[in-house]
Design a protein around this motif. Structure first.
Motif, PDB file in Angstrom:
ATOM      1  N   ILE A  48       0.838  -1.202   0.000  1.00 33.45           N
ATOM      2  CA  ILE A  48       0.000   0.000   0.000  1.00 33.45           C
ATOM      3  C   ILE A  48       0.872   1.250   0.000  1.00 33.45           C
ATOM      4  N   ILE A  49       1.894   1.261   0.850  1.00 33.21           N
ATOM      5  CA  ILE A  49       2.796   2.411   0.893  1.00 33.21           C
ATOM      6  C   ILE A  49       3.499   2.589  -0.445  1.00 33.21           C
ATOM      7  N   VAL A  53       3.318   5.843  -2.936  1.00 31.07           N
ATOM      8  CA  VAL A  53       4.522   6.578  -3.311  1.00 31.07           C
ATOM      9  C   VAL A  53       4.680   6.578  -4.834  1.00 31.07           C
ATOM     10  N   CYS A  54       4.329   5.464  -5.488  1.00 29.92           N
ATOM     11  CA  CYS A  54       4.358   5.417  -6.953  1.00 29.92           C
ATOM     12  C   CYS A  54       3.388   6.436  -7.551  1.00 29.92           C
ATOM     13  N   ARG A 112      10.912  11.987   5.072  1.00 26.53           N
ATOM     14  CA  ARG A 112      10.578  11.873   3.654  1.00 26.53           C
ATOM     15  C   ARG A 112       9.088  12.083   3.391  1.00 26.53           C
ATOM     16  N   SER A 113       8.246  11.496   4.238  1.00 28.47           N
ATOM     17  CA  SER A 113       6.804  11.545   3.984  1.00 28.47           C
ATOM     18  C   SER A 113       6.289  12.973   3.979  1.00 28.47           C
ATOM     19  N   PHE A 225      -2.232   7.035   3.882  1.00 31.98           N
ATOM     20  CA  PHE A 225      -1.669   5.684   3.894  1.00 31.98           C
ATOM     21  C   PHE A 225      -0.149   5.579   4.027  1.00 31.98           C
ATOM     22  N   VAL A 226       0.596   6.633   3.753  1.00 32.53           N
ATOM     23  CA  VAL A 226       2.059   6.518   3.780  1.00 32.53           C
ATOM     24  C   VAL A 226       2.580   6.723   5.198  1.00 32.53           C
TER      25      VAL A 226
END
Length: 522
Positions: A48-49, A53-54, A112-113, A225-226
């Motif tokens: 899911i992460i 990110v994609c 990063r997130s 979700f990330v």
């Protein structure tokens, strides 16, 4: 003191997993027993992460150049030349190149997130800005919007490397990089293609407005979700690990994104400085210079082809072009789509399988150079495609010749790109994002430079030889890649001499168990 105190502690059991071919693959890196370790997370959570990110990388990357195929339509609005409007595309490329050096060090402060989320918000704002620049005096503000959009839009694509390295094992990374990097380049081509379809029936400003949908979806998916994947598994560095994140969903979201400082260890200022310096160190490291030069040419020429396509096919036939409308140009670029999708399928199937096969045949010990074996095929296909493209333009051959060339160019380039990214990042394990920044600069530099020199270059040698020279350039850098394949381990030794603080690999790790080694030898 009891006798048991003198007894040696039992060796730590090496964790491995069984693959479908019955080989016993050792997990590299070895996961800890800490539930905060992303390697221990359920695969569903990792997936899911990764998907989010994609999506963030795709939406961010396609936005700065969404007018790549339609900039000619803006000439009457601004009363500028085609060359001036092409410079607005170059401004986006400049942002792509400079943004990672400027903004990625912020990950050392807020994680990063958080950097991904707020860069997407910045990209969203820049697309609105560009869509509003429809007056005759708005050319300069419009170009500035493209520059800033490039600065923000490239960041999710750069940060993705860190998530891949944090969540996936060595034997999984090839697939992950193939999906991620090919999707990023697909955004470069696909954004322009969809813009061409839209501009066929709508005003040119709509090529910016439609991107707000994917960007908005990316912003929401990242926020919901990330999760932060920061985890320091270096030996003896417990003091540098951050405190556990809140388990409550809302508290976790606040801690991750507003502004995200809780995702990082206490030494944030030191980490910021390290992340600011590391990309420059990696950029000039010997192994990066070697592989980066290959990327500079092998990826720069396809970017040049995409950026200048409209110049060749939009003019009428009597002027030496093909008289393509924006809709026809959009359809033409779908040949690149086919090449990119084909490269993604091949990368998913073989980017892990072939290196692991080589490692297994050579005793089960891992060397990063095994990954580079997959660059041999694209090193052959890419110059062939460039040669056909140049001949097609020189002799004004049927446009289907150009479509074949476009397919070969993008298929070859996108076979090579994820492999090179994966390899360089595995040469600098502790700084994956910074390694991605360094290689991104090589990837963009030729494409950016070509926008300013393509007219003079073509005037000097002709359109056929311009692309023919590009084919010969690829053959030259193929020699450099052969050096990396055969002697990359020696070049990496030079990198260690240059900077011991950034050089870190998994070279020499056993990727197959002792039982597997015995059965292979037998």
């Amino acid at each position: 003191m009891s006798a048991s105190d003198d007894a040696p502690s039992p060796p730590k059991q090496v964790k491995s997993m069984q693959k479908k071919d019955d080989s016993d693959v050792v997990l590299i890196p070895q996961p800890s027993d800490d539930p905060e370790d992303p390697l221990n997370w359920p695969f569903r959570k990792k997936l899911i992460i990764f998907v989010c990110v994609c999506l963030a990388g795709f939406a961010g990357q396609m936005s700065p150049n969404s007018n790549q195929l339609t900039f000619i339509l803006q000439v009457p609005t601004y009363h500028r030349t085609e060359a001036d409007l092409l410079n607005s595309v170059a401004a986006s490329l400049a942002g792509w190149m400079a943004g990672p050096f400027v903004l990625t060090p912020l990950a050392g402060l807020v994680g990063r997130s958080s950097v991904i989320l707020w860069s997407l918000v910045g990209t969203f704002a820049c697309q609105i800005w560009a869509g509003e620049m429809t007056g005759p005096d708005d050319f300069i503000p419009f170009t500035i919007s493209r520059l800033i959009c490039g600065l923000f839009g490239v960041i999710p694509a750069i940060m993705g490397a860190g998530y891949i390295m944090d969540m996936f094992f060595l034997h999984q990374r090839g697939k992950a990089f193939a999906i991620f990097e090919v999707l990023i380049i697909f955004a470069v081509v696909g954004g322009g293609t969809l813009g061409g379809f839209i501009a066929n029936s709508k005003p040119w400003s709509y090529v910016f407005w439609w991107t707000l949908g994917p960007l908005g979806a990316a912003i929401l998916s990242v926020f919901f979700f990330v999760h932060d994947t920061t985890y320091n598994r270096s030996p003896g560095s417990d003091a540098e690990k951050r405190a556990p994140m809140p388990t409550s969903w809302l508290a976790n979201r606040v801690a991750t994104f507003f502004p995200g400082t809780r995702t990082q260890p206490d030494q944030r200022v030191v980490e910021f400085k390290r992340r600011a310096i590391a990309p420059f160190q990696i950029t000039i490291a010997p192994i990066t210079l070697l592989v980066g030069t290959f990327v500079f040419v092998a990826l720069g020429l396809p970017i040049m082809q995409a950026s200048t396509l409209a110049i060749y096919v939009a003019p009428p036939v009597v002027a030496g072009g093909y008289g393509f409308s924006s809709l026809q140009i959009a359809f033409f670029t779908m040949t690149a789509w086919v090449g990119i999708i084909g490269a993604q399928i091949c990368g998913y199937l073989f980017n892990d399988k072939i290196p692991l096969w080589v490692a297994r045949r050579r005793g089960g010990t891992w060397h990063p150079e095994y990954r580079l074996a997959n660059t041999i095929l694209p090193g052959i296909l890419l110059p062939v495609g460039l040669g056909i493209y140049g001949a097609g333009l020189q002799y004004h051959l049927h446009y289907m010749v150009l479509t074949l060339a476009s397919f070969l160019i993008w298929f070859g380039a996108l076979l090579a790109l994820p492999i090179c990214y994966n390899y360089i990042i595995e040469c600098f394990l502790h700084t994956p994002v910074e390694a991605s920044v360094a290689l991104n600069s090589y990837r963009i530099a030729f494409g950016l430079m070509s926008v300013f020199i393509v007219t003079q270059w073509q005037s000097a040698v002709g359109v056929g030889w311009m692309w023919g020279m590009g084919a010969f350039f690829v053959l030259i850098v193929d020699v450099l890649m052969a050096v990396a394949i055969l002697k990359g381990h020696l070049v990496r030794t030079l990198t260690v001499h240059v900077s011991t603080s950034i050089a870190a690999t998994e070279d020499g790790e056993r990727v197959f168990s002792e039982n597997e080694k015995s059965s292979t030898s037998a």
